[in-house]
Enzyme design. Structure first.
Site, PDB file in Angstrom:
ATOM      1  CB  CYS A  23      -0.920   0.003   1.222  1.00  0.00           C
ATOM      2  SG  CYS A  23      -0.021   0.018   2.793  1.00  0.00           S
ATOM      3  CB  CYS A  26       4.269  -0.470   2.026  1.00  0.00           C
ATOM      4  SG  CYS A  26       3.174  -1.616   2.866  1.00  0.00           S
ATOM      5  CB  CYS A  88      49.753 -12.741  -7.219  1.00  0.00           C
ATOM      6  SG  CYS A  88      49.509 -11.154  -8.045  1.00  0.00           S
ATOM      7  CB  CYS A  91      45.429 -11.317  -9.988  1.00  0.00           C
ATOM      8  SG  CYS A  91      47.028 -11.263 -10.809  1.00  0.00           S
ATOM      9  CG  ASP A 490      16.467 -27.622  22.015  1.00  0.00           C
ATOM     10  OD1 ASP A 490      15.784 -27.257  22.982  1.00  0.00           O
ATOM     11  OD2 ASP A 490      16.042 -28.365  21.114  1.00  0.00           O
ATOM     12  CG  ASP A 689      14.958 -27.725  16.182  1.00  0.00           C
ATOM     13  OD1 ASP A 689      15.080 -26.492  16.061  1.00  0.00           O
ATOM     14  OD2 ASP A 689      13.953 -28.267  16.640  1.00  0.00           O
ATOM     15  CG  ASP A 693      16.205 -24.547  19.534  1.00  0.00           C
ATOM     16  OD1 ASP A 693      15.716 -24.159  20.605  1.00  0.00           O
ATOM     17  OD2 ASP A 693      16.325 -25.736  19.235  1.00  0.00           O
TER      18      ASP A 693
END
Length: 800
Positions: A23, A26, A88, A91, A490, A689, A693
């Protein structure tokens, strides 16, 4: 990782696509966010076209970051380009700068060891502009096909040039040996010219081309130093031959130019071999993909098709000994599957109907029919290979020192060479001697090793980790892992199995276990609840049928079994039934003290009475204790954060020897606890996991996501473990420490060669030939040191 800031761009108007606006409000929010960025003179945002027009000098990454802070996104993409001609660190730095100047480039990271550029771009950025920028910098874009050919047969040109240079320079090497023995074995001067000229101007032409490209781009590189040094030695010899003649008795220096080029070509060939070894991890992963698959037609007939022709939903047959060609679920058959190449799991994993399987794993002893769910670039194998490639292409923060040195290295070396020339000449040493010492300065200073030091170690370390099932997201994660002092886990699914098991069954007086367990199993036979699966797993045989089954939300289940009205439920359900636990109340208290979950089996009619007490526990994973011990051995403090009850957390902590435990913690509270630890001075790694978490993983200094071979939380953390073994956590910390140590060792080697070699060459203690050999040795020693990481194993049995 964030790129080094660029110089302010000239005032211009840029158009940015914005995703997520719905909208006018935003658009206003994005416009205000952009207007606050330093360097923005004007900003206009259109919600309908989803674009922003910005006038000013603000760098593009800052504009993108401002949009993100406002809660929206600029569509991005990533791209990897092969680059030919880099020799090198200078470069690589020049290519990086050229790419960052292309409109639409947000980040650019160039890896000398893999000869690739990894780019983060605005969606829609044209590749042609990127290729043009690389060409203007003096290099060429290499196609994917060329990359594949180079990987398959590296060093073809290097080998040819090396053999020819060795044949042409062999008489010079014999003559130099004779000089050491006091003999004159050097070829005739005209023969020396005939041998040295093709080495200098044919086999050494690459140095002139690359050196000229560097000069044309307004900078210098290793090739320029080699071209200047060898041309000076060749030109001095040619001048002496022309002015003094072949029989004047003057020593010529054609052998210096020819043997320096020979040693540099030898170093290039060895580098090509070592680079292939450091990139072996990605090739090994990609080679796991089978080329063909057996697809079932609608009529149930097997047909052999290219694996790339598979689509999601296809049914695929995998025979014993064959690799699985797509990610999917088993719909028929049973087999042990070897997942070691993908997850590092050494034991076969049993797969049956409903189990998930991954591309590249091997069905060992049975025929499987799988329903394909992911193919091609969507498979776990492809995602893992992409993650390893991205990690190997990333730049460690320590590389910034190399970048700063490389930016001024070549001009400084040329200045030192000129001072050496003038100093020796003014000291009365003569033009010949002064020029040879200056040539030695140019040759010994080539910064090849500087450019290879960091990427070679990262490639080897991340490759070794990937073989063990540890995916390191980028080089920054390697450095963040070094300062960790506390590792928080956890509980469920991380330290514990996440699969409750029936730990104890206490029958009431007059009731046997053999009577109670089948009744409980009958009530649970239609449930998918974790506790139901635990009861069914503990029950032998097929349970009797249950009638009038009904679920009691938040309490349990009820039904009739063999004509008996039964209830299996929580302590709350027991209270509501009116049954008296009697002597089992003491057992219930004891089981709760152990942190176990309780369920009561009650016969509700004709009068409510307790038949049995069932106690469940979530057992620790087999590697949990080893993980805690391994972290302590590394000098780290282990801790646990869990949403489970205090009793359950305390029970597991006691079994694992954990002291720092926080229980009944919500996901948002886990993040707050991590933040509190950090405020207290701890550097925290969070292990979870990667899903519930996520807040804690983001709040930690380093997030470590526990995954499985088929569900990898690749985007969740800095490090992802392909299999859910907590013992991989200390292994992950160990390999990052080892990798950073190799980076530092390599930088010490690279800087050490230059810091030691430059003064020796300037002081006249190194001949150009010895300088050329030492320069080649510096690159090879850096690569060889990095390759020692390939011997790393998660159990610590290595000598790297």
């Amino acid at each position: 990782m964030p790129e080094a800031p660029l110089a302010p761009a000239p005032t211009s108007t840029r158009s940015l696509p914005i995703a997520g606006m719905t909208c006018a409000a935003c658009a206003t929010r994005v416009q205000r966010a952009l207007a606050r960025v330093p360097g923005v003179e004007a900003a206009s945002v259109n919600a309908a076209s989803e674009r922003a027009e910005i006038t000013g000098t603000a760098p593009l990454p800052e504009l993108v970051a401002a949009v993100a802070r406002a809660g929206y996104a600029v569509p991005e993409t990533t791209l990897s380009l092969g680059i030919a001609g880099m020799t090198c660190a200078t470069c690589a730095l020049r290519v990086e700068k050229a790419l960052r100047r292309v409109p639409g480039v947000l980040e650019a990271s160039v890896n000398l060891a893999t000869e690739t550029a990894r780019l983060r771009l605005l969606a829609g950025t044209e590749e042609a502009a990127l290729a043009d920028a690389i060409r203007r910098a003096g290099y060429e874009v290499r196609s994917a096909a060329a990359d594949t050919a180079t990987a398959a047969a590296p060093g073809g040109r290097e080998r040819r040039d090396l053999i020819l240079a060795a044949l042409l320079a062999a008489p010079f090497l014999i003559g130099m040996l004779g000089m050491g023995l006091g003999r004159d074995w050097m070829p005739h001067p005209w023969v020396q010219l005939a041998l040295a000229a093709p080495v200098q101007f044919w086999l050494g032409a690459r140095f002139y081309r690359a050196g000229w490209a560097a000069l044309h781009a307004g900078t210098g590189n290793m090739d320029l130093l080699v071209a200047l040094g060898t041309t000076a030695a060749f030109g001095l010899s040619l001048w002496m031959l022309a002015t003094h003649g072949p029989a004047a008795g003057h020593h010529l220096y054609f052998e210096a130019s020819a043997t320096v080029i020979l040693f540099i070509l030898l170093g290039k060939w060895l580098e090509a071999r070592a680079r292939r070894a450091t990139g072996a991890a990605i090739r090994a992963l990609l080679e796991l993909r089978p080329r063909t698959a057996r697809r079932l037609t609608a009529a149930g007939i097997e047909e052999e098709v290219p694996a790339i022709a598979l689509a999601a939903g296809d049914r695929v047959v995998v025979r014993p000994g064959e690799r699985i060609p797509a990610d999917g679920r088993v719909i028929e058959g049973q087999a042990g599957v070897d997942e070691s190449a993908l997850t590092g799991e050494s034991r076969a994993v049993e797969k049956e109907k409903g189990a998930r399987v991954s591309t590249g794993t091997i069905a060992l002893d049975g025929r499987l029919v799988i329903a394909a769910e992911a193919v091609g670039q969507e498979t776990v194998l492809a995602r893992v290979a992409a993650l390893v490639a991205a990690a190997q292409a990333s730049r460690a923060p320590v590389q910034r020192l190399v970048d700063r040195v490389s930016a001024v290295f070549v001009p400084v070396v040329i200045g030192i060479a000129l001072l050496t020339l003038l100093g020796w000449w003014l000291a009365g040493a003569g033009v010949e001697t002064a020029l040879l010492h200056a040539v030695a300065v140019l040759v010994i200073s080539c910064p090849c090793a500087l450019g290879l030091a960091t990427p070679a170690a990262i490639m080897a370390g991340t490759g070794a980790a990937a073989r063990a099932g540890i995916l390191i997201r980028d080089a920054e994660a390697i450095e963040r892992a070094q300062g960790i002092t506390l590792v928080a886990f956890d509980k469920t699914g991380t330290l514990s199995e996440g699969k409750p098991r029936l730990a104890a069954l206490h029958p009431a007086a007059g009731v046997t276990r053999e009577e109670a367990l089948p009744l409980a199993a009958a009530l649970q036979s239609g449930s998918e609840h974790p506790l139901a699966r635990a009861v069914l797993a503990a029950s032998a045989g097929t349970p009797p049928a249950a009638a009038d089954f009904r679920a009691l939300p938040g309490r349990g289940v009820a039904g009739r079994v063999a004509g008996r009205a039964l209830l299996l439920g929580s302590p709350r359900a027991l209270r509501e039934s009116g049954a008296d636990p009697g002597p089992l109340a003491a057992a219930a208290a004891a089981e709760e003290g152990l942190g176990r979950s309780l369920a009561w089996l009650v016969e509700t009619a004709p009068a409510p009475r307790v038949l049995a007490l069932l106690a469940f526990e979530d057992a620790p994973k087999p590697g949990a204790a080893a993980a805690i011990a391994g972290l302590r051995a590394l000098g780290l403090k282990p801790a646990m954060l869990t949403g489970d009850s205090r009793a359950a957390a305390a029970s597991l902590a006691a079994r694992l020897g954990l002291e720092d435990v926080a229980a009944e913690v919500l996901p948002a509270d886990k993040a707050a606890r991590v933040a509190a630890w950090r405020q207290a001075g701890e550097r925290v790694a969070m292990v979870g996991d990667g899903v519930n978490d996520a807040p804690a993983l983001a709040a930690a200094e380093l997030g470590i996501a526990m995954g499985t071979g088929t569900d990898v939380a690749i985007e969740a953390a800095g490090i992802t473990l392909l299999r859910g073994d907590p013992a991989l956590v200390p292994a992950a910390i160990a390999v990052t420490r080892r990798t950073l140590r190799k980076i530092r060792q390599n930088l010490a080697w690279a800087f050490g060669y230059n810091l030691l070699g430059l003064p020796l060459a300037a002081a006249g203690l190194l001949s150009p030939v010895v300088a050329g050999a030492a320069m080649a040795l510096s690159s090879v020693s850096v690569l060889a040191n990095a390759l020692l990481l390939a011997r790393w194993r998660p159990d610590g049995r290595d000598a790297a």
